[in-house]
Scaffold this active site. Structure first.
Site, PDB file in Angstrom:
ATOM      1  N   MET A  20      48.690  20.679  63.068  1.00 20.91           N
ATOM      2  CA  MET A  20      49.508  20.732  61.856  1.00 20.91           C
ATOM      3  C   MET A  20      49.135  19.632  60.864  1.00 20.91           C
ATOM      4  SD  MET A  20      53.644  20.683  61.418  1.00 20.91           S
ATOM      5  CE  MET A  20      53.939  22.092  62.462  1.00 20.91           C
ATOM      6  N   ARG A  25      48.167  48.850  42.342  1.00 20.89           N
ATOM      7  CA  ARG A  25      48.988  47.708  42.733  1.00 20.89           C
ATOM      8  C   ARG A  25      50.177  47.671  41.778  1.00 20.89           C
ATOM      9  NH1 ARG A  25      46.622  41.563  42.824  1.00 20.89           N
ATOM     10  NH2 ARG A  25      46.963  41.832  40.605  1.00 20.89           N
ATOM     11  N   TYR A  64      44.522  20.612  71.178  1.00 20.13           N
ATOM     12  CA  TYR A  64      45.356  21.632  71.816  1.00 20.13           C
ATOM     13  C   TYR A  64      44.514  22.689  72.510  1.00 20.13           C
ATOM     14  CZ  TYR A  64      49.618  20.023  69.472  1.00 20.13           C
ATOM     15  OH  TYR A  64      50.686  19.301  69.056  1.00 20.13           O
ATOM     16  N   LYS A  75      49.506  31.101  37.366  1.00 11.85           N
ATOM     17  CA  LYS A  75      50.482  31.475  38.395  1.00 11.85           C
ATOM     18  C   LYS A  75      50.293  30.603  39.644  1.00 11.85           C
ATOM     19  CE  LYS A  75      47.364  35.177  39.855  1.00 11.85           C
ATOM     20  NZ  LYS A  75      47.010  36.589  39.610  1.00 11.85           N
TER      21      LYS A  75
HETATM   22  C1  LIG Z   1      45.651  36.683  39.068  1.00  8.62           C
HETATM   23  C2  LIG Z   1      45.339  37.582  37.940  1.00  8.62           C
HETATM   24  C3  LIG Z   1      44.297  37.278  37.035  1.00  8.62           C
HETATM   25  C4  LIG Z   1      43.325  36.140  37.261  1.00  8.62           C
HETATM   26  O1  LIG Z   1      42.359  36.527  38.187  1.00  8.62           O
HETATM   27  P1  LIG Z   1      41.124  35.569  38.592  1.00  8.62           P
HETATM   28  O2  LIG Z   1      40.328  36.391  39.515  1.00  8.62           O
HETATM   29  O3  LIG Z   1      41.725  34.374  39.266  1.00  8.62           O
HETATM   30  O4  LIG Z   1      40.421  35.210  37.337  1.00  8.62           O
HETATM   31  C5  LIG Z   1      44.159  38.096  35.914  1.00  8.62           C
HETATM   32  N1  LIG Z   1      44.969  39.163  35.716  1.00  8.62           N
HETATM   33  C6  LIG Z   1      45.941  39.499  36.587  1.00  8.62           C
HETATM   34  C7  LIG Z   1      46.778  40.697  36.325  1.00  8.62           C
HETATM   35  C8  LIG Z   1      46.148  38.730  37.736  1.00  8.62           C
HETATM   36  O5  LIG Z   1      47.109  39.090  38.602  1.00  8.62           O
END
Ligand SMILES: *Cc1c(COP(=O)(O)O)cnc(C)c1O
Length: 368
Positions: free
Chosen positions: A310, A145, A262, A31
């Site tokens: 930046m 979640r 800055y 992702k």
């Molecule tokens: C992002 C995610 C993972 C991977 O987690 P890591 O800590 O990066 O290994 C696995 N399962 C779900 C549901 C996630 O959202």
């Protein structure tokens, strides 16, 4: 220059796979553009290392992954478009709603069903197409979640092809946290009560290191693939995948009492030599990195002085030989992603996903 070492990515994948108990598949979470490293090259390389299960958050990310896999040359026929990667599964964590169901399915994406509404939606699509559409089922076991809070309607599930039942750990990076065992038990209880013969998936990167009890049929590492230490304590068992270095644009001498950057927040206390580096918060160098962060020039630690702006930051090079156009290493052999994160008061995940797209990128160590 952002170098991504694909050979080390492969090494990390294979070493995680080796840690898993026999029969457990190692998926890859890709992702957020593979945690900022570039989904297409990462997925291509992992596929060559025999990874066949990929997780994304959004359907649009899944389409990028599918396109990358479709353009893979089949083994032994270099250069010819393959389409031979149809054996790779792509799971969409945010569920089936990102794009119309037909498009979702045509792209070969498999949704993770998180809510009763998701299940209804996908079962509706199954009835419409008169096909048991593939899906994953996600139970919440304590993270609050995403995921189902209770057992779903069974007649609806029977219209679907449930490939895996999954859950996600909240505290896997703290091996002694009681929440790990609680979630493990809740996961076992829920999946038993479901009464379907299903493959199971629970562990993220850190979960793999909690031991075989957590492995089930498939693990879902993300961060460890990209070289982040999956545990909060102890030596990192993974190899760093990223080298980030950038050029010194200018050097100057600054006298006692002069200020830098800055807000004139930093005051030079002894005659100093400063170097201005081509990276700033638009490139993922967080402003909070200024407090205790440093870069490495010719192997010497050069602390950041003044605020990160930046596009630029300024470091103190009084104690090192430094000229215009020299390399300043931000992440690499002298400083891990985790060390940069610690200096900025955050976690490696945030550093990698914030890297941005202005660095020249080089993908090294590709398997032929
Ligand atoms: C992002 C995610 C993972 C991977 O987690 P890591 O800590 O990066 O290994 C696995 N399962 C779900 C549901 C996630 O959202």
């Amino acid at each position: 220059m952002l170098e991504i070492h694909l050979d080390r990515l492969r090494w990390n994948y294979l070493s995680l796979q080796k840690r898993l108990k026999k029969g457990t598949d190692c998926a890859a979470v890709v992702k957020a553009d593979a945690y900022g490293l570039g989904a297409a090259p990462v997925v291509t390389e992992l596929y060559k290392a025999n990874c066949r299960h990929f997780y994304v958050a959004h359907a649009s990310e899944g389409i990028v992954v599918r396109d990358a896999l479709n353009s893979l040359a089949p083994h032994g026929e270099k250069g010819k478009p393959g389409g031979k990667s149809g054996d790779a599964q792509i799971y969409v964590l945010h569920g089936p709603r990102g794009v119309p169901a037909e498009e979702f399915s045509q792209a070969g994406l498999i949704p993770v069903l998180n809510t009763p509404q998701d299940i209804e939606h996908w079962a509706g699509f199954a009835r419409k197409t008169e096909k048991r559409q593939p899906a994953l089922l996600h139970f919440d076991t304590g993270m609050n979640r995403l995921g189902l809070a209770a057992l779903p309607d069974k007649t609806m599930l029977q219209q679907l092809d449930i490939r895996y039942v999954m859950s996600h750990l909240a505290c896997a990076d703290e091996p002694d946290h009681p929440k790990n065992g609680e979630q493990l038990n809740a996961f076992k209880r829920l999946t038993a009560a479901l009464g379907l013969p299903c493959r199971l998936s629970l562990a993220n990167s850190a979960g793999i290191f909690l031991g075989a009890d957590y492995h089930f049929d498939q693990a879902r590492p993300g961060c460890a693939l990209y070289g982040i230490n999956p545990a909060t304590t102890g030596q990192n068992p993974m190899q760093g995948v990223v080298t980030l270095k950038t050029r010194v644009l200018q050097t100057r001498d600054a006298g006692k009492g002069e200020t830098v950057g800055y807000g004139a927040s930093y005051k030079v206390s002894i005659p100093s030599k400063l170097a201005t580096i081509s990276a700033g918060y638009a490139d993922g160098i967080l402003r909070s990195f200024a407090k205790s962060g440093a870069v490495f020039i010719h192997g010497q630690r050069c602390p950041v002085v003044g605020r990160v702006s930046m596009d630029l930051l300024v470091v103190d090079v009084t104690k090192t030989v430094c000229s215009v156009n020299d390399w300043a290493e931000i992440v690499g052999e002298h400083q891990s992603v985790d060390a940069v994160a610690a200096a900025a008061g955050t976690i490696g995940y945030e550093i990698l996903t914030a890297l941005g797209h202005r660095y020249k990128r080089a993908y090294l160590g590709q398997e032929e």
